[in-house]
Design a protein around this motif. Sequence first.
Motif, PDB file in Angstrom:
ATOM      1  N   MET A   1     -43.851 -25.578  -4.676  1.00 26.76           N
ATOM      2  CA  MET A   1     -43.452 -24.184  -4.887  1.00 26.76           C
ATOM      3  C   MET A   1     -44.243 -23.265  -3.976  1.00 26.76           C
TER       4      MET A   1
ATOM      5  N   LEU B   1     -38.448 -23.441  -3.572  1.00 27.78           N
ATOM      6  CA  LEU B   1     -38.784 -24.598  -4.403  1.00 27.78           C
ATOM      7  C   LEU B   1     -38.244 -25.835  -3.699  1.00 27.78           C
TER       8      LEU B   1
ATOM      9  N   CYS C   1     -39.883 -14.950  -7.780  1.00 27.05           N
ATOM     10  CA  CYS C   1     -41.056 -15.803  -7.603  1.00 27.05           C
ATOM     11  C   CYS C   1     -42.301 -14.940  -7.482  1.00 27.05           C
TER      12      CYS C   1
END
Length: 364
Positions: free
Chosen positions: A277, A282, A302
Amino acid sequence: MEVSLPQPALHAALRKAHTATGITGQVRLVASPGQLDVTARNNGHTTMLFATELDADIASPGHVTVNIRQLLPAVKSFTPDILTLTGNDIGLDLSAGDINITLHASDHPACIADRIPAAGVAVGGVEFRRAVATTVRTVATDRHPVFGNVWFDRERDGGQLRLVGTDTFRLAAVRVPSAHQTPAGFQVDAPSLKRAVKALGKQVRYDLAHADSRLWVSAGGMTVGIETDDTALPRYRAWAQETRSTVTVARRPLADLLGRAVTLAVKKTPPPVYLTMTADTLEVTSETGAGTVSGSFHAGTCDMPDQPTRLGFNGKFLFDAVDTLEGDQVSLMLPEDPTERPKPIKLISAPACEVWHLVMPTRG
């Protein structure tokens, strides 16, 4: 007793009873004015009860108990016509036209229980089936006395029913909304609960009651009772530690990729799946033995640190968690310093949180 009723109705009821109680089930047929009561009970690891009522023409009342393993194929062998049952303490005669079958009475006539609560609390059919299907996938498969069960818990805020399943490596918690407070504070054998829902079929609603140390689930004119255990589940809420970082990606593509990694596994134990990550991506990689499965997903939301975070997981556990969630997106919520020592990550279907999973990373 002497009873006449349509063969398809009796056959359908016996199939449901067989699904709930298995081949060890004993069936008790009780004829009373206007109806035939069909109850069944097994002699297995966990006691299962099944009960339903059928409309029938009663020539004479009475009762008889036979083994479901013998009765079900006997009833199935008749054509869809009116079937006549004549029973006593010795056995049961089934006849239609020129065909007659005689079955011996069961050696365990006293094993049938019939104390069923008059009413229960209604829950939505779709929500309850989803909760059962999700939690039974996460329990231990070795009949563990605690971690082989589904826990019926109650949420702290609002008192809604929550089903919880865990094998200590992963955990699933699913909310089951209801207008009234549902029974909770006990656990049920997971395979038995799964069989009960399968026997009752897809219903719009299920009525839940807890009495006589049993969970009673009723729907569609049928009732299934399952033995319960009041042993408390460990304090699972503490396992979900405070999260520091979150990655949100499209759920279905991620589930498809994880499913491929599990399907291509050569060994019985799926190989680890590694998640890397970063601030906006990802990445998923897995060496399956049959080849490498990998993919990259854009993170819509994120708040990861600048340095990439890489964690390994059991591929099957991670796939089950993502696959059983609903919604277009899934959020992976990481605790503080997840690489320092193994800490479970939390997965929810963003933005809802009726269902959440905890999955423990692997070492190495």
